[in-house]
Structures are given as structure tokens and as C-alpha cells.
Motif scaffolding. Sequence first.
Motif, PDB file in Angstrom:
ATOM      1  N   GLU A 291       0.805  -1.234   0.000  1.00 51.98           N
ATOM      2  CA  GLU A 291       0.000   0.000   0.000  1.00 51.98           C
ATOM      3  C   GLU A 291       0.835   1.279   0.000  1.00 51.98           C
ATOM      4  OE1 GLU A 291      -3.529   0.345  -0.081  1.00 51.98           O
ATOM      5  OE2 GLU A 291      -3.465  -1.771  -0.574  1.00 51.98           O
ATOM      6  N   GLY A 292       1.905   1.307  -0.793  1.00 56.71           N
ATOM      7  CA  GLY A 292       2.759   2.495  -0.828  1.00 56.71           C
ATOM      8  C   GLY A 292       2.086   3.704  -1.466  1.00 56.71           C
ATOM      9  N   HIS A 293       2.463   4.887  -1.001  1.00 59.62           N
ATOM     10  CA  HIS A 293       2.012   6.146  -1.620  1.00 59.62           C
ATOM     11  C   HIS A 293       2.973   7.255  -1.234  1.00 59.62           C
ATOM     12  CE1 HIS A 293       0.636   7.891   2.190  1.00 59.62           C
ATOM     13  NE2 HIS A 293       0.226   6.680   2.493  1.00 59.62           N
ATOM     14  N   ARG A 294       2.989   8.328  -1.992  1.00 60.04           N
ATOM     15  CA  ARG A 294       3.857   9.457  -1.659  1.00 60.04           C
ATOM     16  C   ARG A 294       3.473  10.014  -0.293  1.00 60.04           C
ATOM     17  NH1 ARG A 294       6.636  13.526  -5.520  1.00 60.04           N
ATOM     18  NH2 ARG A 294       7.345  15.082  -4.061  1.00 60.04           N
ATOM     19  N   THR A 295       4.453  10.262   0.551  1.00 64.12           N
ATOM     20  CA  THR A 295       4.191  10.815   1.888  1.00 64.12           C
ATOM     21  C   THR A 295       3.433  12.135   1.761  1.00 64.12           C
ATOM     22  OG1 THR A 295       6.198   9.825   2.724  1.00 64.12           O
ATOM     23  CG2 THR A 295       5.303  11.637   4.012  1.00 64.12           C
ATOM     24  N   GLY A 296       2.418  12.307   2.611  1.00 63.23           N
ATOM     25  CA  GLY A 296       1.698  13.577   2.658  1.00 63.23           C
ATOM     26  C   GLY A 296       0.629  13.721   1.600  1.00 63.23           C
ATOM     27  N   GLU A 297       0.531  12.745   0.695  1.00 61.97           N
ATOM     28  CA  GLU A 297      -0.409  12.900  -0.407  1.00 61.97           C
ATOM     29  C   GLU A 297      -1.767  12.288  -0.085  1.00 61.97           C
ATOM     30  OE1 GLU A 297       1.472  13.299  -4.663  1.00 61.97           O
ATOM     31  OE2 GLU A 297       0.693  11.298  -4.304  1.00 61.97           O
ATOM     32  N   LYS A 298      -1.794  11.373   0.896  1.00 61.79           N
ATOM     33  CA  LYS A 298      -3.029  10.661   1.205  1.00 61.79           C
ATOM     34  C   LYS A 298      -3.386  10.964   2.654  1.00 61.79           C
ATOM     35  CE  LYS A 298      -4.688   5.893   1.005  1.00 61.79           C
ATOM     36  NZ  LYS A 298      -5.741   5.937   0.014  1.00 61.79           N
ATOM     37  N   GLU A 299      -4.589  11.490   2.893  1.00 63.54           N
ATOM     38  CA  GLU A 299      -4.963  11.802   4.270  1.00 63.54           C
ATOM     39  C   GLU A 299      -5.595  10.592   4.953  1.00 63.54           C
ATOM     40  OE1 GLU A 299      -6.759  15.538   4.978  1.00 63.54           O
ATOM     41  OE2 GLU A 299      -5.134  16.594   3.955  1.00 63.54           O
ATOM     42  N   ASP A 300      -6.395   9.821   4.190  1.00 62.51           N
ATOM     43  CA  ASP A 300      -7.053   8.664   4.789  1.00 62.51           C
ATOM     44  C   ASP A 300      -6.092   7.475   4.768  1.00 62.51           C
ATOM     45  OD1 ASP A 300      -8.686   6.773   5.790  1.00 62.51           O
ATOM     46  OD2 ASP A 300     -10.041   6.673   4.062  1.00 62.51           O
ATOM     47  N   THR A 301      -5.027   7.582   5.547  1.00 60.38           N
ATOM     48  CA  THR A 301      -4.009   6.524   5.526  1.00 60.38           C
ATOM     49  C   THR A 301      -4.483   5.272   6.262  1.00 60.38           C
ATOM     50  OG1 THR A 301      -3.040   7.744   7.333  1.00 60.38           O
ATOM     51  CG2 THR A 301      -1.961   7.954   5.214  1.00 60.38           C
ATOM     52  N   GLN A 302      -5.509   5.453   7.114  1.00 57.01           N
ATOM     53  CA  GLN A 302      -6.090   4.280   7.778  1.00 57.01           C
ATOM     54  C   GLN A 302      -6.563   3.275   6.729  1.00 57.01           C
ATOM     55  OE1 GLN A 302      -5.980   3.790  11.139  1.00 57.01           O
ATOM     56  NE2 GLN A 302      -6.743   1.756  10.610  1.00 57.01           N
ATOM     57  N   GLU A 303      -6.978   3.807   5.585  1.00 55.40           N
ATOM     58  CA  GLU A 303      -7.451   2.951   4.492  1.00 55.40           C
ATOM     59  C   GLU A 303      -6.360   1.963   4.048  1.00 55.40           C
ATOM     60  OE1 GLU A 303     -10.001   4.075   0.637  1.00 55.40           O
ATOM     61  OE2 GLU A 303      -7.914   4.626   0.483  1.00 55.40           O
ATOM     62  N   CYS A 304      -5.087   2.386   4.158  1.00 55.57           N
ATOM     63  CA  CYS A 304      -3.981   1.504   3.727  1.00 55.57           C
ATOM     64  C   CYS A 304      -3.927   0.275   4.636  1.00 55.57           C
ATOM     65  CB  CYS A 304      -2.656   2.255   3.778  1.00 55.57           C
ATOM     66  SG  CYS A 304      -2.649   3.689   2.703  1.00 55.57           S
ATOM     67  N   TYR A 305      -4.033   0.491   5.955  1.00 58.43           N
ATOM     68  CA  TYR A 305      -4.087  -0.659   6.871  1.00 58.43           C
ATOM     69  C   TYR A 305      -5.327  -1.507   6.580  1.00 58.43           C
ATOM     70  CZ  TYR A 305      -0.459   1.355   9.927  1.00 58.43           C
ATOM     71  OH  TYR A 305       0.714   1.832  10.440  1.00 58.43           O
ATOM     72  N   ASN A 306      -6.454  -0.826   6.375  1.00 62.55           N
ATOM     73  CA  ASN A 306      -7.701  -1.570   6.137  1.00 62.55           C
ATOM     74  C   ASN A 306      -7.596  -2.429   4.878  1.00 62.55           C
ATOM     75  OD1 ASN A 306      -8.697  -0.317   8.353  1.00 62.55           O
ATOM     76  ND2 ASN A 306      -9.922   1.199   7.237  1.00 62.55           N
ATOM     77  N   ASN A 307      -6.970  -1.874   3.833  1.00 65.86           N
ATOM     78  CA  ASN A 307      -6.828  -2.637   2.581  1.00 65.86           C
ATOM     79  C   ASN A 307      -5.982  -3.886   2.797  1.00 65.86           C
ATOM     80  OD1 ASN A 307      -8.357  -0.777   1.283  1.00 65.86           O
ATOM     81  ND2 ASN A 307      -6.644   0.258   0.265  1.00 65.86           N
ATOM     82  N   LEU A 308      -4.887  -3.736   3.565  1.00 68.75           N
ATOM     83  CA  LEU A 308      -4.038  -4.907   3.832  1.00 68.75           C
ATOM     84  C   LEU A 308      -4.812  -5.951   4.642  1.00 68.75           C
ATOM     85  CD1 LEU A 308      -0.477  -3.558   4.789  1.00 68.75           C
ATOM     86  CD2 LEU A 308      -1.133  -4.864   2.761  1.00 68.75           C
ATOM     87  N   PHE A 309      -5.589  -5.448   5.613  1.00 73.70           N
ATOM     88  CA  PHE A 309      -6.367  -6.347   6.470  1.00 73.70           C
ATOM     89  C   PHE A 309      -7.405  -7.112   5.640  1.00 73.70           C
ATOM     90  CE2 PHE A 309      -9.634  -7.242   9.721  1.00 73.70           C
ATOM     91  CZ  PHE A 309      -8.841  -7.839  10.686  1.00 73.70           C
TER      92      PHE A 309
END
Length: 503
Positions: A291-309
Motif C-alpha cells: 500500500e505504498g504512496h507518496r508521503t503527505g499525499e493521502k490523508e485517509d491513511t487508515q485505508e492503507c491498513y484496512n486494505n491490507l487487512f
Amino acid sequence: MRNFNRSLWLETTPITNYETFRGELKTDVAVIGAGIVGITTAYLLKKAGLRVTLLESNRICEGNTANTTAKITSLHDVFYTKITENYGKDSAAQYGLANEKAIQKIREIIEENKIDCDFKEQINVIYTLLEENLPMLHEEVRVARSLGLPARFIEESSLPFDIKGGVCFDNQAQFHPRKYLLALAEKIEGGDCHIFENSRVVDLENEDKGYKVITKEGTVYASNVVVATHFPIFDRYGLYFAKMHAERSYALGITAPDFPLDGMYKSYENPARSFRTQEANGNQYIILGGEGHRTGEKEDTQECYNNLFEYAKVIYDGKFDLHFKWSAQDMMPLDDIPYIGQYGKSTEGLYVATGFKKWGMSSSMVAAMIITDEIMGKINEHRDIFSARRFELAPSIMELGGNVKEATKNIIAARLNNTTKTLEDLKLGEGTHIIYKGEKVGAYKDEEGRVYIVDIVCKHLGCELHFNDAEKSWDCPCHGSRYTIRGEIIEAPTTEPIKLIQL
Ligand SMILES: Cc1cc2nc3c(=O)[nH]c(=O)nc-3n(C[C@H](O)[C@H](O)[C@H](O)COP(=O)(O)OP(=O)(O)OC[C@H]3O[C@@H](n4cnc5c(N)ncnc54)[C@H](O)[C@@H]3O)c2cc1C
Ligand code: FES
């Protein structure tokens, strides 16, 4: 999902307690930053007989190295075909062989010092789920083999799903990065060599024969300086702000006893999925990353954990337990090759190692070996391909990365009052830009209703900060500086906190 953002590595090792640096000190080499680059370089320099002072702004090995997945490998994605096309076969071989030597050096250091750090020989695989990518992966194996690297093609794996095929490197490894580095640090401290924690470097001045390294509470006089702060902190040399950007990614530590895994894996396709195992607390954990993304570009970063889960639910058929989750960032160079060596054109004795594009375990050892050789006056045979100064002759190439454009956009954004939100609009648990007393600021309201307001302009080069929802931090999209909700520094290149505004 449980909300605890601390890595398996941090949770299974003690915290350190080295002194803060105060006063004045003369040394041969000052190393700034004690992640894997700083600690490894300081260790090799001490072994070479030099006096070394290692200065860490926080605690040693609590930065990105404490939040890595720690695969030690020279297979850095599907890369050898590309580097051969761009730089030729010799340079590609230099890259690969330098990393292979680095793996061997890590092995030797662990054996020599009898370091108990769960070091384990492993295969490392980049796999594909798509038929159409097979020719590319076959070609990568062919090119890698022609460079003398331990590559072969595989069609099956121990992953919990079928793969179409993969590039596999043998004799790679994994370890527990903090167990390894805390043990190395113990070997550094002592005699004329020192480690200081809570000793942030804030400036550097040229001296007659060396440099004056200025911390909050003291000055180190050093003939040589190694900047190992992840993103280099001195902007007047080297133009690193145009040559790199930061990318975050995420990891879960889970147990899934029905699905034994052997080896280390990463997907060729995006979103990236990464796998390895680690034994700890009597459990066999699987570390699942991506779930990589440019730092500071995504505010809903919780979504990255949720996607992995959610992904774990699918591949493990719901039969797994979550124990850890964490995230980190790494620096992405323009041409996917780290910047290692002399910091800038006119900076003899000042060195840098950065831009590891999420492959810093072996690359940090490559850096430590090259920089130690340089300081000892030896020519390292692999140094040219990694030269930190390779874009200096062609500044226009730097525009290709779009980093200058991105910075300009974010510097302008910081100066626009482009929100209508006010304090009254802020929900519990929300962090966002609001207008407060006529100015745009950053505001976060915690679950108990406490509000923290900070200046929204990054102290590095003035870009606009964005809220990182999962880690509750203010992150800079330009070069990856990060601040707490109170404005304290989490991550370089900034060396100054942002202002916490009193309500
Ligand atoms: C999610 C993720 C997974 C990864 N997995 C792998 C993997 O499997 N294999 C692999 O090879 N690589 C991996 N990487 C990459 C690897 O983790 C990094 O390249 C590496 O840890 C970077 O090490 P470092 O020493 O440069 O940075 P850090 O570990 O961040 O160390 C920099 C240190 O400098 C200190 N510092 C900053 N500013 C100052 C200052 N002004 N004064 C003093 N000290 C300062 C910081 O506090 C910090 O301790 C991964 C990266 C990510 C993001
Ligand atoms: S990190 Fe460079 S402007 Fe923020």
C-alpha cells in the motif's frame, strides 16, 4: 481492527539510553543519524581504527529502520533489465555485486560478533499473478544471471495462492533489524568512540580542516562527516530536495498457522504485496506489507491498513490473527539508484547515503563500505554507479522526477486560504486544515475533544503539511518531513519543529 502502530521489532527489543551530547568534542568522523546507515557506517569506521561520534536526534534505531520489513537481498524489484538498459552491463553488474557483497558482509559481522538477531538464509522472490508479465520476468532472470547474480525462475511458491511465476534469488536473508543494530551499537560505544541520543544536529559549518557539527547543546569538530539522516538535512549542497521524494508503506504482523510460509516474496504488480516470516514470543508471524504512496499525499491513511487487512482476510480465508501494524517511509531517487558518496561538488569530507527505494538493508551496507573506503583513502570498485553527484552535470534531468514542480505546488498551496472549515466544523478524531483567526492552520481534535492547532507550513522549504490519519501526524508531501500533532519533529529533513498555536 486494533489501533496500535508499533512494529514487531520495537515491541520485542528494549529501549536504549545513551547520553545527550553537551559541550565540545574533536573526532575523526561525525556520523549524523543512527538508523541502519549511521550505525553500520560508524561500526566499519571504528573497525578501521578511526575515532567516531554518532549523533542521533531521538533514540538510536527508532526511525524507519525500526519499521522496515528487513529482507536482506540484492533483488530490488525487477530492476536489472532496466539498469542494464540505462547504464550498461558493467554498471548493472557493479550494482548487483556490491549488494551481494553487502549481504556477505552482514553475515560475517553477525558471525564474528556472535549476534543473536534471528538471521536466516532465505530465497527472495518477485512474483507475478499475470501471464502477460512472464516474458518480462524471464528476461530479468536472464539478465541477472548474465551479471553473475544468483537468479532462477520459479513457477510455484509457498504463498497461499497460485502464482504464474517469479524471479527468485538464492542465498538471500532476513533478520531482526533492531536486535542486529542494538548489538552493533554496543560495539561502537567505548574508547574514543561515542553514541549520543537526543542530540539533534541543527547546522554544519566549514572549518579549515573539516567541519563544525552543531547540535542543540554542543559542537563536534570532525575531519569528516557522514549524513545518515534518511533525507539529507543540509540543503545548500547536493540539491537532494530536487532529486528525491518520500514514499510511505504499511505492514501487518499476523499469525495464520494453517498457512506456513517459507521464503520472502513481493508482488510485481501494484498495489505491492510483500511477505516474510519472523519468529518471536513463541509465534511464527507473517509480515504482510504494501500500500505504498507518496508521503503527505493521502490523508485517509487508515485505508492503507484496512486494505491490507481485507486482503489478508481473502488470502487466509479469514483464519488469521492480527498482532502488530506499523508504517514507515523511504526515499525514492530519480533513477532508482541510491545516492552514496561525497555529498556535493565542493564538500570534500562530507558524505551522504540515501535514496534506498525500500531496499535499504543491503544498500546501507553498500554505503557503509563505500564511505569507509573513501574516508580511508581507498577507491571502492563499486562507487561510481552509486555516486551521489551523478546528476550534478545534468540538472535538467532532475526535472524528470517532478519533485521541483510538486514542491512549487505545495509551497503555493501553503499560502492560500483555500478552506472554509473552522474550529466548529472539526469532528472528534479529525485532523484537517481550518481557518483560525483569519489564518489557515492545521487542527486536530482527539477522541476526548482536545484540540491541537499547529502552523501548517513545513519548516524545511515551506510546503503545506497534510494530516496523516492513521499515524496522527502532519506530513510533508515535498520531502517527507513529519511532525506530531503538537508540532514536534518526527522525521527529517526538517531540523525545526512547527509552532503549536495556543487556543
Ligand atoms: C515499509 C517499509 C518496508 C521496508 N522493507 C525493506 C526490506 O524488506 N528490505 C530492505 O532492504 N529495505 C526495506 N525498506 C527500506 C529500509 O527500511 C530503509 O531504506 C532504511 O531503514 C533506511 O535507513 P536509514 O538509516 O537511512 O534511515 P532511518 O532508519 O530513518 O535513520 C535515520 C536516523 O537519522 C536520525 N536523524 C534525522 N535527522 C537528524 C538530525 N538532524 N540529527 C541527528 N539525527 C537525525 C533519525 O532520528 C533516524 O534515527 C523498507 C522501507 C519501508 C518504508
Ligand atoms: S520536507 Fe521539504 S518542504 Fe517539507
